[in-house]
Design an enzyme around this catalytic site. Structure first.
Site, PDB file in Angstrom:
ATOM      1  N   SER A  41      27.196  41.960  42.955  1.00  0.00           N
ATOM      2  CA  SER A  41      27.758  42.846  41.925  1.00  0.00           C
ATOM      3  C   SER A  41      28.394  42.128  40.739  1.00  0.00           C
ATOM      4  CB  SER A  41      28.806  43.748  42.571  1.00  0.00           C
ATOM      5  OG  SER A  41      29.728  42.946  43.249  1.00  0.00           O
ATOM      6  N   THR A  93      32.940  44.925  41.306  1.00  0.00           N
ATOM      7  CA  THR A  93      33.369  44.249  40.080  1.00  0.00           C
ATOM      8  C   THR A  93      34.598  43.401  40.384  1.00  0.00           C
ATOM      9  OG1 THR A  93      32.617  45.993  38.627  1.00  0.00           O
ATOM     10  CG2 THR A  93      34.471  44.711  37.835  1.00  0.00           C
ATOM     11  N   THR A 113      31.128  41.949  35.694  1.00  0.00           N
ATOM     12  CA  THR A 113      30.332  42.748  36.627  1.00  0.00           C
ATOM     13  C   THR A 113      28.871  42.801  36.223  1.00  0.00           C
ATOM     14  OG1 THR A 113      30.250  44.927  37.709  1.00  0.00           O
ATOM     15  CG2 THR A 113      30.628  44.924  35.352  1.00  0.00           C
ATOM     16  N   ARG A 128      22.575  51.187  30.336  1.00  0.00           N
ATOM     17  CA  ARG A 128      23.880  51.755  30.708  1.00  0.00           C
ATOM     18  C   ARG A 128      24.959  50.671  30.689  1.00  0.00           C
ATOM     19  NH1 ARG A 128      27.933  50.724  34.849  1.00  0.00           N
ATOM     20  NH2 ARG A 128      28.950  52.690  35.373  1.00  0.00           N
ATOM     21  N   THR A 135      38.041  49.038  39.189  1.00  0.00           N
ATOM     22  CA  THR A 135      36.766  48.816  39.852  1.00  0.00           C
ATOM     23  C   THR A 135      36.300  50.167  40.371  1.00  0.00           C
ATOM     24  OG1 THR A 135      35.616  47.610  41.600  1.00  0.00           O
ATOM     25  CG2 THR A 135      37.906  48.175  42.029  1.00  0.00           C
ATOM     26  N   GLY A 136      34.991  50.315  40.472  1.00  0.00           N
ATOM     27  CA  GLY A 136      34.473  51.601  40.921  1.00  0.00           C
ATOM     28  C   GLY A 136      33.584  52.225  39.871  1.00  0.00           C
ATOM     29  N   GLY A 160      32.337  53.434  36.779  1.00  0.00           N
ATOM     30  CA  GLY A 160      32.843  53.250  35.422  1.00  0.00           C
ATOM     31  C   GLY A 160      32.954  54.530  34.624  1.00  0.00           C
TER      32      GLY A 160
END
Ligand code: ASP
Length: 334
Positions: free
Chosen positions: A89, A191, A209, A219, A242-243, A245
């Site tokens: 990642s 990330t 990331t 994207r 993180t997670g 976006g």
């Protein structure tokens, strides 16, 4: 005088309502605002997301011991994780987009609100270093795609094919169903976000990331967006995300965390509140977001929508060895 103060308060309250921060003024923490004091005891600290944050913090503290600044700590920690081809990642080895391209996003910010960012970058080994060059050597904050790659080439930065065999096999497997659905497991949300405080009391942050796996080509997520994936205010603290976006961008998450800290929330309270903002705004059964924050006094906190989020924390006073961070599980807040 009194009437202009009343007018100001009325306008400020209306603005706070529009921004959705009104209720905070009544919260307990507004009574004990975090003081904007210098780092009086000279302690250094570093927090970084996920398990790979442990090694990132080690690299950051090694840079500090070599005379580096908070920015150097961030760059060293991020570069280590970017160079790990096993990680799916960040940097080389990152899972590609749905068309098979590994596209990278990164940003960096210091205590003076200098910021640099690159997004949709391909074939560049260390986007965090490129982001730092954008910050330090150009009049801009953000470079995208081909322009960012051209600048990296001008600088003679290391280039590489970032799609590893492991990531390529995972992509081939995914193509069998080609079903894009953000999931909340760790593999898809790894990330690295890093925040550091050096002995001079200067804060810095970074985020790097390959973004969510199998995204549409083109994207860009929150990670390179100043205010979303990262924000640092030298007087207050820093935050990173993180997670998924899209959820972070829609709530300008990291800026929100720092602003909550400015109003007196602890890093932990601020992360908790920013997570609530997402939960109140959209369905969250299928999405994960975790926030991490560091105050300028070296205190940290983290919180996520769902369990499974952890981060590594190293503080120069609390930990005797410079090579061991504490891994904190923020599943239910810390
Ligand atoms: N925040 C990143 C993005 O949306 C994903 C992640 O945290 O892994 O691109």
């Amino acid at each position: 005088m009194a009437s202009s103060r009343r007018k100001f308060l009325k306008e400020a309250t209306a603005l706070a309502g529009i921004l959705g921060i009104g209720p905070l003024w009544n919260r307990a923490w507004s009574r004990h605002r975090m003081p904007a004091l210098p780092n009086a005891n000279g302690n250094a600290a570093m927090v970084s997301t996920w398990n790979h944050g442990m090694l990132a913090n080690d690299a950051g503290f090694a840079a500090l011991e070599n005379g580096g600044t908070a920015l150097d700590m961030i760059e060293a920690g991020a570069r280590l994780v970017e160079a790990d081809a096993e990680g799916l990642s960040v940097g080389i080895g990152g899972l590609p987009d749905r068309d098979g391209h590994v596209t990278l996003d990164a940003c960096i910010m210091d205590h003076t609100k200098n910021a640099g960012s690159v997004c949709f970058v391909q074939g560049i080994m260390h986007p965090i270093s490129l982001a730092r060059k954008v910050m330090e050597e150009t009049p801009h904050v953000m470079l995208a795609g081909a322009g960012a790659e051209q600048y990296a080439r001008e600088l003679g930065m290391e280039e590489s094919n970032l799609l590893t065999e492991k990531a390529s096999l995972a992509w081939e497997k995914w193509k069998a169903t080609a079903n894009y659905k953000p999931v909340i497991n760790i593999e898809n949300h790894d990330t690295i976000g890093l925040l550091a405080l050096d002995h001079n009391g200067h804060l810095a942050g970074g985020c790097t990331t390959s973004g969510v796996a199998y995204k549409m080509h083109g994207r860009v997520g929150d990670s390179p967006i100043i205010g979303a994936g990262l924000y640092v205010d030298g007087e207050v603290g820093g935050a990173t995300a993180t997670g998924l976006g899209e959820a972070v961008m829609r709530t300008v998450g990291s800026f929100l965390v720092v602003e909550l800290m400015r109003q007196g929330a602890s890093p932990q309270e601020a992360c908790y509140e920013a997570v609530q903002r997402i939960i109140q705004s959209m369905p969250t059964d299928d999405l994960q977001v975790g926030y991490l924050a560091l105050g300028r006094d070296g205190r940290c906190g983290g919180h996520a929508i769902h369990g499974g989020f952890n981060y590594a924390y190293h503080h120069s006073e609390s930990f005797e060895s410079s090579v061991h961070s504490k891994l904190i599980d923020a599943s239910h807040g810390t």
